[in-house]
Design a protein around this motif. Structure first.
Motif, PDB file in Angstrom:
ATOM      1  N   VAL A  17      45.578  35.659  -1.399  1.00  0.00           N
ATOM      2  CA  VAL A  17      46.134  36.968  -1.737  1.00  0.00           C
ATOM      3  C   VAL A  17      47.257  36.841  -2.771  1.00  0.00           C
ATOM      4  O   VAL A  17      47.799  35.764  -2.983  1.00  0.00           O
ATOM      5  CB  VAL A  17      46.666  37.677  -0.466  1.00  0.00           C
ATOM      6  CG1 VAL A  17      45.531  37.974   0.503  1.00  0.00           C
ATOM      7  CG2 VAL A  17      47.726  36.840   0.227  1.00  0.00           C
ATOM      8  N   ASN A  18      47.601  37.979  -3.393  1.00  0.00           N
ATOM      9  CA  ASN A  18      48.657  38.020  -4.404  1.00  0.00           C
ATOM     10  C   ASN A  18      49.988  38.508  -3.856  1.00  0.00           C
ATOM     11  O   ASN A  18      50.979  38.515  -4.571  1.00  0.00           O
ATOM     12  CB  ASN A  18      48.230  38.929  -5.562  1.00  0.00           C
ATOM     13  CG  ASN A  18      47.065  38.360  -6.319  1.00  0.00           C
ATOM     14  OD1 ASN A  18      47.030  37.176  -6.619  1.00  0.00           O
ATOM     15  ND2 ASN A  18      46.091  39.198  -6.617  1.00  0.00           N
ATOM     16  N   SER A  19      50.015  38.964  -2.606  1.00  0.00           N
ATOM     17  CA  SER A  19      51.217  39.544  -2.013  1.00  0.00           C
ATOM     18  C   SER A  19      51.553  38.874  -0.692  1.00  0.00           C
ATOM     19  O   SER A  19      50.654  38.438   0.027  1.00  0.00           O
ATOM     20  CB  SER A  19      50.984  41.048  -1.780  1.00  0.00           C
ATOM     21  OG  SER A  19      52.067  41.610  -1.089  1.00  0.00           O
ATOM     22  N   CYS A  55      42.167  37.881  15.028  1.00  0.00           N
ATOM     23  CA  CYS A  55      40.940  37.160  14.660  1.00  0.00           C
ATOM     24  C   CYS A  55      41.188  35.775  14.074  1.00  0.00           C
ATOM     25  O   CYS A  55      40.239  35.019  13.856  1.00  0.00           O
ATOM     26  CB  CYS A  55      40.118  37.994  13.681  1.00  0.00           C
ATOM     27  SG  CYS A  55      40.899  38.257  12.066  1.00  0.00           S
ATOM     28  N   GLY A  56      42.435  35.441  13.763  1.00  0.00           N
ATOM     29  CA  GLY A  56      42.747  34.112  13.236  1.00  0.00           C
ATOM     30  C   GLY A  56      42.539  33.974  11.746  1.00  0.00           C
ATOM     31  O   GLY A  56      42.764  32.893  11.199  1.00  0.00           O
ATOM     32  N   ARG A  57      42.118  35.058  11.061  1.00  0.00           N
ATOM     33  CA  ARG A  57      41.932  34.981   9.605  1.00  0.00           C
ATOM     34  C   ARG A  57      43.243  34.525   8.982  1.00  0.00           C
ATOM     35  O   ARG A  57      44.307  35.007   9.316  1.00  0.00           O
ATOM     36  CB  ARG A  57      41.539  36.361   9.075  1.00  0.00           C
ATOM     37  CG  ARG A  57      41.231  36.368   7.595  1.00  0.00           C
ATOM     38  CD  ARG A  57      40.755  37.729   7.155  1.00  0.00           C
ATOM     39  NE  ARG A  57      39.398  37.930   7.667  1.00  0.00           N
ATOM     40  CZ  ARG A  57      38.853  39.142   7.818  1.00  0.00           C
ATOM     41  NH1 ARG A  57      39.515  40.216   7.526  1.00  0.00           N
ATOM     42  NH2 ARG A  57      37.630  39.234   8.283  1.00  0.00           N
ATOM     43  N   ASN A  58      43.155  33.551   8.086  1.00  0.00           N
ATOM     44  CA  ASN A  58      44.339  32.967   7.472  1.00  0.00           C
ATOM     45  C   ASN A  58      44.502  33.525   6.069  1.00  0.00           C
ATOM     46  O   ASN A  58      43.568  33.528   5.281  1.00  0.00           O
ATOM     47  CB  ASN A  58      44.188  31.444   7.428  1.00  0.00           C
ATOM     48  CG  ASN A  58      45.479  30.759   7.101  1.00  0.00           C
ATOM     49  OD1 ASN A  58      45.986  30.875   5.996  1.00  0.00           O
ATOM     50  ND2 ASN A  58      46.016  30.042   8.056  1.00  0.00           N
ATOM     51  N   PHE A  59      45.709  34.008   5.753  1.00  0.00           N
ATOM     52  CA  PHE A  59      46.021  34.543   4.442  1.00  0.00           C
ATOM     53  C   PHE A  59      46.967  33.571   3.744  1.00  0.00           C
ATOM     54  O   PHE A  59      47.984  33.197   4.302  1.00  0.00           O
ATOM     55  CB  PHE A  59      46.695  35.916   4.563  1.00  0.00           C
ATOM     56  CG  PHE A  59      45.800  36.954   5.167  1.00  0.00           C
ATOM     57  CD1 PHE A  59      44.982  37.725   4.360  1.00  0.00           C
ATOM     58  CD2 PHE A  59      45.771  37.157   6.540  1.00  0.00           C
ATOM     59  CE1 PHE A  59      44.146  38.683   4.919  1.00  0.00           C
ATOM     60  CE2 PHE A  59      44.947  38.108   7.100  1.00  0.00           C
ATOM     61  CZ  PHE A  59      44.122  38.872   6.285  1.00  0.00           C
ATOM     62  N   LYS A  60      46.578  33.149   2.532  1.00  0.00           N
ATOM     63  CA  LYS A  60      47.392  32.211   1.763  1.00  0.00           C
ATOM     64  C   LYS A  60      47.742  32.844   0.427  1.00  0.00           C
ATOM     65  O   LYS A  60      46.883  33.449  -0.223  1.00  0.00           O
ATOM     66  CB  LYS A  60      46.646  30.900   1.527  1.00  0.00           C
ATOM     67  CG  LYS A  60      46.477  30.109   2.791  1.00  0.00           C
ATOM     68  CD  LYS A  60      45.981  28.717   2.497  1.00  0.00           C
ATOM     69  CE  LYS A  60      45.935  27.953   3.810  1.00  0.00           C
ATOM     70  NZ  LYS A  60      45.980  26.537   3.624  1.00  0.00           N
ATOM     71  N   LEU A  61      48.996  32.678   0.027  1.00  0.00           N
ATOM     72  CA  LEU A  61      49.467  33.201  -1.247  1.00  0.00           C
ATOM     73  C   LEU A  61      48.883  32.366  -2.383  1.00  0.00           C
ATOM     74  O   LEU A  61      48.935  31.137  -2.339  1.00  0.00           O
ATOM     75  CB  LEU A  61      51.000  33.147  -1.278  1.00  0.00           C
ATOM     76  CG  LEU A  61      51.684  33.895  -2.397  1.00  0.00           C
ATOM     77  CD1 LEU A  61      51.397  35.391  -2.339  1.00  0.00           C
ATOM     78  CD2 LEU A  61      53.187  33.652  -2.319  1.00  0.00           C
ATOM     79  N   LYS A  62      48.299  33.043  -3.379  1.00  0.00           N
ATOM     80  CA  LYS A  62      47.761  32.339  -4.538  1.00  0.00           C
ATOM     81  C   LYS A  62      48.880  31.691  -5.318  1.00  0.00           C
ATOM     82  O   LYS A  62      49.952  32.265  -5.446  1.00  0.00           O
ATOM     83  CB  LYS A  62      47.032  33.319  -5.466  1.00  0.00           C
ATOM     84  CG  LYS A  62      45.723  33.806  -4.969  1.00  0.00           C
ATOM     85  CD  LYS A  62      45.095  34.726  -6.009  1.00  0.00           C
ATOM     86  CE  LYS A  62      43.817  35.318  -5.499  1.00  0.00           C
ATOM     87  NZ  LYS A  62      43.251  36.283  -6.480  1.00  0.00           N
ATOM     88  N   LYS A  63      48.638  30.510  -5.828  1.00  0.00           N
ATOM     89  CA  LYS A  63      49.636  29.825  -6.654  1.00  0.00           C
ATOM     90  C   LYS A  63      49.569  30.407  -8.056  1.00  0.00           C
ATOM     91  O   LYS A  63      48.498  30.653  -8.579  1.00  0.00           O
ATOM     92  CB  LYS A  63      49.395  28.330  -6.665  1.00  0.00           C
ATOM     93  CG  LYS A  63      49.551  27.744  -5.285  1.00  0.00           C
ATOM     94  CD  LYS A  63      49.615  26.268  -5.318  1.00  0.00           C
ATOM     95  CE  LYS A  63      49.758  25.812  -3.864  1.00  0.00           C
ATOM     96  NZ  LYS A  63      50.242  24.505  -3.737  1.00  0.00           N
ATOM     97  N   LYS A  64      50.739  30.603  -8.655  1.00  0.00           N
ATOM     98  CA  LYS A  64      50.797  31.207  -9.990  1.00  0.00           C
ATOM     99  C   LYS A  64      50.583  30.200 -11.078  1.00  0.00           C
ATOM    100  O   LYS A  64      50.693  29.071 -10.992  1.00  0.00           O
ATOM    101  CB  LYS A  64      52.123  31.919 -10.174  1.00  0.00           C
ATOM    102  CG  LYS A  64      52.263  33.059  -9.211  1.00  0.00           C
ATOM    103  CD  LYS A  64      53.569  33.753  -9.402  1.00  0.00           C
ATOM    104  CE  LYS A  64      53.684  34.893  -8.386  1.00  0.00           C
ATOM    105  NZ  LYS A  64      54.870  35.642  -8.508  1.00  0.00           N
TER     106      LYS A  64
END
Length: 64
Positions: A17-19, A55-64
């Protein structure tokens, strides 16, 4: 020491994700939200990732 069971038929999904503020309702892309869970609003804070408590879905911040 107990061993954690791993559900191989439903692996944990990683979403880039971006945020740092994200939401999750458990549904898959293109699927109605009624197939998921209550919407959970998540904030990564100082970290660059967070997981949905339902649900355990993992959200990771995109590297710029």
């Amino acid at each position: 020491m107990s061993k954690q069971k791993v559900n191989r038929s439903n692996p944990i999904e990683i979403v880039y994700v971006n945020s740092k503020k994200v939401s999750c309702n458990g549904s898959k892309e293109g699927q109605a939200s009624v197939f998921g869970h209550p919407t959970s609003y998540l904030n990564m804070g100082e970290s660059d990732n967070t997981s949905c408590p339902y649900c355990g879905r993992n959200f990771k911040l995109k590297k710029k």
